[in-house]
Design a protein around this motif. Structure first.
Motif, PDB file in Angstrom:
ATOM      1  N   PHE A  61       0.854  -1.181   0.000  1.00 23.90           N
ATOM      2  CA  PHE A  61       0.000   0.000   0.000  1.00 23.90           C
ATOM      3  C   PHE A  61       0.889   1.228   0.000  1.00 23.90           C
ATOM      4  CE2 PHE A  61      -2.514  -3.263   2.183  1.00 23.90           C
ATOM      5  CZ  PHE A  61      -3.680  -3.242   1.432  1.00 23.90           C
ATOM      6  N   GLU A  62       0.572   2.196  -0.881  1.00 20.38           N
ATOM      7  CA  GLU A  62       1.321   3.454  -0.939  1.00 20.38           C
ATOM      8  C   GLU A  62       2.824   3.196  -1.046  1.00 20.38           C
ATOM      9  OE1 GLU A  62      -0.259   6.758  -0.479  1.00 20.38           O
ATOM     10  OE2 GLU A  62      -2.055   5.581  -0.886  1.00 20.38           O
ATOM     11  N   GLY A  63       3.204   2.153  -1.780  1.00 22.60           N
ATOM     12  CA  GLY A  63       4.614   1.829  -1.970  1.00 22.60           C
ATOM     13  C   GLY A  63       5.275   1.121  -0.798  1.00 22.60           C
ATOM     14  N   GLN A  64       4.522   0.831   0.243  1.00 21.41           N
ATOM     15  CA  GLN A  64       5.061   0.149   1.429  1.00 21.41           C
ATOM     16  C   GLN A  64       4.718  -1.334   1.366  1.00 21.41           C
ATOM     17  OE1 GLN A  64       6.241   1.577   4.701  1.00 21.41           O
ATOM     18  NE2 GLN A  64       6.719   3.374   3.492  1.00 21.41           N
ATOM     19  N   GLU A  65       5.734  -2.194   1.314  1.00 23.43           N
ATOM     20  CA  GLU A  65       5.483  -3.630   1.352  1.00 23.43           C
ATOM     21  C   GLU A  65       5.411  -4.076   2.811  1.00 23.43           C
ATOM     22  OE1 GLU A  65       6.886  -7.015  -1.363  1.00 23.43           O
ATOM     23  OE2 GLU A  65       8.253  -7.084   0.358  1.00 23.43           O
ATOM     24  N   LEU A  66       4.323  -4.745   3.145  1.00 25.31           N
ATOM     25  CA  LEU A  66       4.086  -5.229   4.507  1.00 25.31           C
ATOM     26  C   LEU A  66       4.024  -6.756   4.481  1.00 25.31           C
ATOM     27  CD1 LEU A  66       1.264  -2.673   5.391  1.00 25.31           C
ATOM     28  CD2 LEU A  66       3.699  -2.490   5.964  1.00 25.31           C
ATOM     29  N   VAL A  67       4.577  -7.380   5.521  1.00 23.52           N
ATOM     30  CA  VAL A  67       4.616  -8.839   5.581  1.00 23.52           C
ATOM     31  C   VAL A  67       3.545  -9.372   6.521  1.00 23.52           C
ATOM     32  CG1 VAL A  67       7.067  -8.982   5.003  1.00 23.52           C
ATOM     33  CG2 VAL A  67       6.386  -8.883   7.400  1.00 23.52           C
ATOM     34  N   ILE A 110      -7.585  -2.110   6.124  1.00 25.40           N
ATOM     35  CA  ILE A 110      -7.473  -0.973   7.026  1.00 25.40           C
ATOM     36  C   ILE A 110      -5.978  -0.733   7.192  1.00 25.40           C
ATOM     37  CG2 ILE A 110      -7.992  -0.141   9.350  1.00 25.40           C
ATOM     38  CD1 ILE A 110     -10.374  -2.215   9.267  1.00 25.40           C
ATOM     39  N   VAL A 111      -5.497   0.330   6.563  1.00 22.22           N
ATOM     40  CA  VAL A 111      -4.062   0.542   6.397  1.00 22.22           C
ATOM     41  C   VAL A 111      -3.645   1.829   7.106  1.00 22.22           C
ATOM     42  CG1 VAL A 111      -2.225   0.820   4.687  1.00 22.22           C
ATOM     43  CG2 VAL A 111      -4.263  -0.537   4.117  1.00 22.22           C
ATOM     44  N   TYR A 112      -2.581   1.745   7.880  1.00 28.29           N
ATOM     45  CA  TYR A 112      -1.991   2.952   8.455  1.00 28.29           C
ATOM     46  C   TYR A 112      -0.678   3.214   7.738  1.00 28.29           C
ATOM     47  CZ  TYR A 112       0.203   6.265  11.615  1.00 28.29           C
ATOM     48  OH  TYR A 112       0.819   7.383  12.136  1.00 28.29           O
ATOM     49  N   ILE A 113      -0.565   4.398   7.160  1.00 27.50           N
ATOM     50  CA  ILE A 113       0.671   4.834   6.511  1.00 27.50           C
ATOM     51  C   ILE A 113       1.215   6.002   7.317  1.00 27.50           C
ATOM     52  CG2 ILE A 113       1.707   5.803   4.417  1.00 27.50           C
ATOM     53  CD1 ILE A 113       0.757   2.918   4.022  1.00 27.50           C
ATOM     54  N   LYS A 114       2.414   5.821   7.838  1.00 30.73           N
ATOM     55  CA  LYS A 114       3.061   6.868   8.639  1.00 30.73           C
ATOM     56  C   LYS A 114       3.033   8.192   7.873  1.00 30.73           C
ATOM     57  CE  LYS A 114       7.547   7.950  10.682  1.00 30.73           C
ATOM     58  NZ  LYS A 114       7.262   8.199  12.063  1.00 30.73           N
ATOM     59  N   ASP A 115       2.719   9.248   8.575  1.00 29.93           N
ATOM     60  CA  ASP A 115       2.658  10.615   8.039  1.00 29.93           C
ATOM     61  C   ASP A 115       1.494  10.857   7.079  1.00 29.93           C
ATOM     62  OD1 ASP A 115       4.935  11.360   9.516  1.00 29.93           O
ATOM     63  OD2 ASP A 115       6.263  10.658   7.913  1.00 29.93           O
ATOM     64  N   MET A 134       1.357  -0.194   8.692  1.00 30.27           N
ATOM     65  CA  MET A 134       0.833  -1.525   8.990  1.00 30.27           C
ATOM     66  C   MET A 134      -0.569  -1.626   8.431  1.00 30.27           C
ATOM     67  SD  MET A 134       0.196  -1.140  13.129  1.00 30.27           S
ATOM     68  CE  MET A 134       1.893  -0.679  13.416  1.00 30.27           C
ATOM     69  N   ALA A 135      -1.099  -2.842   8.383  1.00 27.30           N
ATOM     70  CA  ALA A 135      -2.443  -3.028   7.829  1.00 27.30           C
ATOM     71  C   ALA A 135      -3.130  -4.217   8.468  1.00 27.30           C
ATOM     72  CB  ALA A 135      -2.367  -3.234   6.317  1.00 27.30           C
ATOM     73  N   ILE A 136      -4.454  -4.149   8.474  1.00 25.86           N
ATOM     74  CA  ILE A 136      -5.300  -5.289   8.834  1.00 25.86           C
ATOM     75  C   ILE A 136      -6.197  -5.553   7.645  1.00 25.86           C
ATOM     76  CG2 ILE A 136      -7.208  -6.062  10.296  1.00 25.86           C
ATOM     77  CD1 ILE A 136      -5.921  -4.548  12.624  1.00 25.86           C
ATOM     78  N   LYS A 137      -6.196  -6.814   7.203  1.00 28.58           N
ATOM     79  CA  LYS A 137      -7.050  -7.244   6.099  1.00 28.58           C
ATOM     80  C   LYS A 137      -8.183  -8.069   6.692  1.00 28.58           C
ATOM     81  CE  LYS A 137      -5.330  -8.436   2.055  1.00 28.58           C
ATOM     82  NZ  LYS A 137      -6.010  -7.548   1.115  1.00 28.58           N
ATOM     83  N   LEU A 138      -9.423  -7.660   6.419  1.00 26.18           N
ATOM     84  CA  LEU A 138     -10.598  -8.382   6.894  1.00 26.18           C
ATOM     85  C   LEU A 138     -11.369  -8.925   5.705  1.00 26.18           C
ATOM     86  CD1 LEU A 138     -12.004  -5.795   9.488  1.00 26.18           C
ATOM     87  CD2 LEU A 138     -10.432  -7.694   9.915  1.00 26.18           C
TER      88      LEU A 138
END
Length: 189
Positions: A36-42, A138-143, A80-84
């Motif tokens: 999301f927004e160029g951020q790869e999350l594991v 539900i994604v949190y992108i810093k800033d 970080m993100a939560i996928k529901l």
């Protein structure tokens, strides 16, 4: 002949990698990574939200790096993100909004006033009909803040780190929506 054997081995290795790149959670398959927004999350972990005997949704937690510390995750000012994935026709817009209200009450110990307008905006993202099979990210992108997607379509952005902490506290707080789901998200299956 050697080329055929090497090709077969390469095919099997790639195939095994693809199989390992997903996680079965209840009746849902979650990916190993999301971007999301160029951020790869594991993938950190996942579980199933149950109420009584009904499985309502599968939820997965995605982080920049794996962690099993709920407090650190909840309070981290990092993406970080939560996928529901909704797995029940019993979930309606009204029921989801009621669950969100209850979740914020528990997450903030009843102190929702400082983020009340953000909560109202968040609840509006669930106002459309919700169907079995719908996916919410539900994604949190810093800033930037919390971005909510429904079936890949952005519903809106809510800025604010304090809101993020309360929101992620719904699943990872001291009184989570579902203790088994929390443990699963923390990788403690």
């Amino acid at each position: 002949m050697k080329k055929t054997i090497y090709a077969l081995i390469a095919f099997l290795i790639v195939g095994m990698s693809a199989v390992n790149a997903q996680h079965e959670v209840g009746s849902t398959t979650l990916p190993d990574t999301v971007t999301f927004e160029g951020q790869e999350l594991v993938y950190n972990g996942a579980g199933v939200r149950k109420k009584a005997w009904f499985k309502l949704y599968s939820g997965g937690l995605y982080l920049l790096q794996k962690s099993s510390n709920a407090y650190d995750i909840r309070t981290a000012d990092e993406s970080m993100a939560i996928k529901l994935k909704i797995t029940s026709g019993m979930i309606s817009s009204k029921k989801m909004i009621n669950a969100v209200n209850e979740g914020f009450e528990k997450s903030t110990k009843g102190k929702t006033a400082p983020i009340s307008s953000e909560i109202e905006t968040f609840k509006s993202f669930f106002s459309d009909e919700i169907n079995d099979g719908d996916i919410f990210d539900i994604v949190y992108i810093k800033d930037k803040g919390v971005i909510v997607y429904k079936n890949g379509t952005e519903k809106g952005v809510i800025p604010g780190y304090e809101f993020k902490k309360a929101l992620f506290g719904i699943w990872l707080g001291m009184k989570p929506a579902d203790k088994k789901l929390k443990n699963g998200m923390l990788g403690n299956n």
